[in-house]
Design a protein around this motif. Structure first.
Motif, PDB file in Angstrom:
ATOM      1  N   ASP A   1       0.880  -1.167   0.000  1.00 58.00           N
ATOM      2  CA  ASP A   1       0.000   0.000   0.000  1.00 58.00           C
ATOM      3  C   ASP A   1       0.921   1.220   0.000  1.00 58.00           C
ATOM      4  O   ASP A   1       1.309   1.731   1.063  1.00 58.00           O
ATOM      5  CB  ASP A   1      -0.904   0.013   1.237  1.00 58.00           C
TER       6      ASP A   1
ATOM      7  N   GLY B   1     -17.090  -0.550  -1.579  1.00 59.54           N
ATOM      8  CA  GLY B   1     -16.218  -1.315  -2.461  1.00 59.54           C
ATOM      9  C   GLY B   1     -15.431  -2.398  -1.756  1.00 59.54           C
ATOM     10  O   GLY B   1     -14.285  -2.669  -2.113  1.00 59.54           O
ATOM     11  N   ARG B   2     -16.024  -3.028  -0.762  1.00 59.77           N
ATOM     12  CA  ARG B   2     -15.402  -4.136  -0.019  1.00 59.77           C
ATOM     13  C   ARG B   2     -14.079  -3.726   0.622  1.00 59.77           C
ATOM     14  O   ARG B   2     -13.113  -4.479   0.638  1.00 59.77           O
ATOM     15  CB  ARG B   2     -15.203  -5.344  -0.943  1.00 59.77           C
ATOM     16  N   LEU B   3     -14.047  -2.523   1.129  1.00 57.03           N
ATOM     17  CA  LEU B   3     -12.841  -2.006   1.794  1.00 57.03           C
ATOM     18  C   LEU B   3     -13.110  -1.730   3.273  1.00 57.03           C
ATOM     19  O   LEU B   3     -12.461  -0.907   3.892  1.00 57.03           O
ATOM     20  CB  LEU B   3     -12.380  -0.711   1.099  1.00 57.03           C
TER      21      LEU B   3
ATOM     22  N   GLU C   1      -8.630   3.472   5.021  1.00 57.59           N
ATOM     23  CA  GLU C   1      -8.199   3.205   3.644  1.00 57.59           C
ATOM     24  C   GLU C   1      -8.076   4.530   2.890  1.00 57.59           C
ATOM     25  O   GLU C   1      -8.983   5.373   2.969  1.00 57.59           O
ATOM     26  CB  GLU C   1      -9.211   2.313   2.932  1.00 57.59           C
TER      27      GLU C   1
ATOM     28  N   PHE D   1      -5.890   1.973  -1.261  1.00 52.86           N
ATOM     29  CA  PHE D   1      -6.688   1.300  -2.290  1.00 52.86           C
ATOM     30  C   PHE D   1      -6.554   2.039  -3.617  1.00 52.86           C
ATOM     31  O   PHE D   1      -6.225   3.231  -3.656  1.00 52.86           O
ATOM     32  CB  PHE D   1      -8.151   1.175  -1.866  1.00 52.86           C
ATOM     33  N   ALA D   2      -6.799   1.296  -4.689  1.00 52.08           N
ATOM     34  CA  ALA D   2      -6.780   1.895  -6.025  1.00 52.08           C
ATOM     35  C   ALA D   2      -7.966   2.834  -6.177  1.00 52.08           C
ATOM     36  O   ALA D   2      -9.056   2.564  -5.649  1.00 52.08           O
ATOM     37  CB  ALA D   2      -6.820   0.808  -7.095  1.00 52.08           C
ATOM     38  N   ASP D   3      -7.775   3.927  -6.902  1.00 52.58           N
ATOM     39  CA  ASP D   3      -8.813   4.955  -7.007  1.00 52.58           C
ATOM     40  C   ASP D   3     -10.150   4.397  -7.499  1.00 52.58           C
ATOM     41  O   ASP D   3     -11.223   4.828  -7.050  1.00 52.58           O
ATOM     42  CB  ASP D   3      -8.355   6.071  -7.942  1.00 52.58           C
ATOM     43  N   ASP D   4     -10.089   3.409  -8.402  1.00 50.65           N
ATOM     44  CA  ASP D   4     -11.337   2.902  -8.969  1.00 50.65           C
ATOM     45  C   ASP D   4     -11.998   1.815  -8.103  1.00 50.65           C
ATOM     46  O   ASP D   4     -13.045   1.285  -8.465  1.00 50.65           O
ATOM     47  CB  ASP D   4     -11.113   2.374 -10.391  1.00 50.65           C
ATOM     48  N   SER D   5     -11.389   1.495  -6.945  1.00 54.34           N
ATOM     49  CA  SER D   5     -12.001   0.496  -6.065  1.00 54.34           C
ATOM     50  C   SER D   5     -13.166   1.072  -5.276  1.00 54.34           C
ATOM     51  O   SER D   5     -14.072   0.334  -4.860  1.00 54.34           O
ATOM     52  CB  SER D   5     -10.955  -0.062  -5.087  1.00 54.34           C
ATOM     53  N   SER D   6     -13.145   2.379  -5.058  1.00 56.44           N
ATOM     54  CA  SER D   6     -14.277   3.056  -4.424  1.00 56.44           C
ATOM     55  C   SER D   6     -14.367   4.446  -5.045  1.00 56.44           C
ATOM     56  O   SER D   6     -13.957   5.449  -4.451  1.00 56.44           O
ATOM     57  CB  SER D   6     -14.075   3.143  -2.905  1.00 56.44           C
TER      58      SER D   6
ATOM     59  N   ASN E   1      -7.105   6.430  -0.925  1.00 55.63           N
ATOM     60  CA  ASN E   1      -6.915   6.155  -2.342  1.00 55.63           C
ATOM     61  C   ASN E   1      -5.510   6.568  -2.798  1.00 55.63           C
ATOM     62  O   ASN E   1      -4.764   7.244  -2.089  1.00 55.63           O
ATOM     63  CB  ASN E   1      -8.028   6.782  -3.198  1.00 55.63           C
TER      64      ASN E   1
END
Length: 317
Positions: free
Chosen positions: A153, A264-266, A288, A217-222, A290
């Motif tokens: 991360d 987003g499952r985070l 979390e 987390f990746a920007d497009d994950s949430s 981004n």
């Protein structure tokens, strides 16, 4: 015919005594000044710890492949006991306990402050991947910041170091390898009970120290969210998390509140340190962030400032 006046013997002795005392005092002052000068030049200067740079360099040197070996139960206990002794101010005892696993305790002044911190670290760099711990020695430790996935991360280690450096009364627990450094998920510190990282965090929970654990987390994950905030699984009291969400929103971050939104499952519901904190009723923030936030030094600073306010509130409780 006039004769010169003769000083009485008693007055002569008094004058000589006074002169002797003055000379002796002057000589003593000179010797004292020389000793002070000698000591000031010969005494080793207290080392200065530039924590963000130190942590950044440490993580940058992680092996590209491998770099993690799981500890035995005795090794986990030795590290957790050693950290407990540091928290109790027993540094010599901590060094003795930690020497069994080739760890030690070093002290330094935190750059830009007058605070003395302890670094629990390996005596010799290995590829065991058990990490480091930093402890504020000048204040009673009242909160923790945890970094379970350094380099995996990206830049979360910089957030953790920045938060510890900015806020008194903390302990920083830093994993020593990327989450994919071992077989399967053996090096995934947020999802393993058999790690040094978890053993230390269990000690902190036993002392009822609230925790802030930082992730990425990746920007497009949430999409549309800068931060996903969660109290972890089965939190008995989400009030601290709601206060944290409000503070982060005030700082200008778009926050997804995992207890009331789909994020987003985070949500950190399988995080073992969060579960342990929930089991003991200890506040825990699963934070979390981004990639855009983590990649910007200015955004990281805003985040650290907001999280610092939260940690300082725990200092008052």
């Amino acid at each position: 015919m006039q004769f010169p006046a003769v000083t009485p013997p008693r007055r002569r002795r008094t004058a000589l005594t006074t002169l002797f005392v003055l000379c002796a005092a002057g000589a003593l002052a000179v010797v004292t000044a020389l000793l002070i000068l000698l000591i000031s030049h010969s005494a080793p200067a207290r080392p200065v710890l530039r924590l963000t740079e130190e942590v950044g360099d440490y993580v940058a040197d992680f092996p590209r492949h491998g770099g993690y070996r799981g500890p035995t139960a005795d090794q986990r206990d030795a590290l957790a006991d050693g950290v407990a002794k540091v928290l109790d101010g027993r540094l010599d005892s901590a060094r003795e306990r930690l020497s069994a696993v080739d760890y030690t305790v070093r002290t330094a002044r935190l750059a830009g402050t007058d605070r003395t911190v302890a670094e629990v670290t390996e005596k010799h760099r290995t590829e065991r991947g058990w990490g480091r711990v930093y402890v504020d020695l000048d204040h009673r430790v009242r909160w923790s910041v945890q970094v379970p996935h350094p380099r995996s991360d990206l830049d979360t280690e910089l957030i953790g170091a920045g938060l510890f450096a900015r806020t008194p009364g903390g302990i920083l627990v830093l994993a020593g390898a990327p989450r994919d450094a071992g077989t399967g998920i053996s090096a995934d510190m947020a999802h393993r009970r058999d790690s040094v990282f978890d053993a230390i965090c269990d000690e902190l929970v036993a002392r009822r120290l609230p925790g802030i654990q930082v992730h990425g987390f990746a920007d497009d994950s949430s999409p549309g969210h800068d931060v996903v905030l969660s109290p972890g699984p089965d939190a008995a009291d989400p009030a601290p998390t709601r206060r944290a969400a409000k503070r982060l929103s005030t700082a200008g971050f778009a926050v997804c509140r995992a207890w009331s939104q789909q994020c987003g499952r985070l949500e950190g519901t399988t995080n073992v340190q969060a579960q342990s904190a929930a089991d003991h009723g200890v506040p825990f923030l699963h934070v979390e962030n981004n990639r855009a936030l983590r990649a910007s030094a200015a955004s990281r600073t805003r985040l650290v400032t907001a999280l610092s306010d939260i940690a300082r509130s725990w200092m008052k409780e």
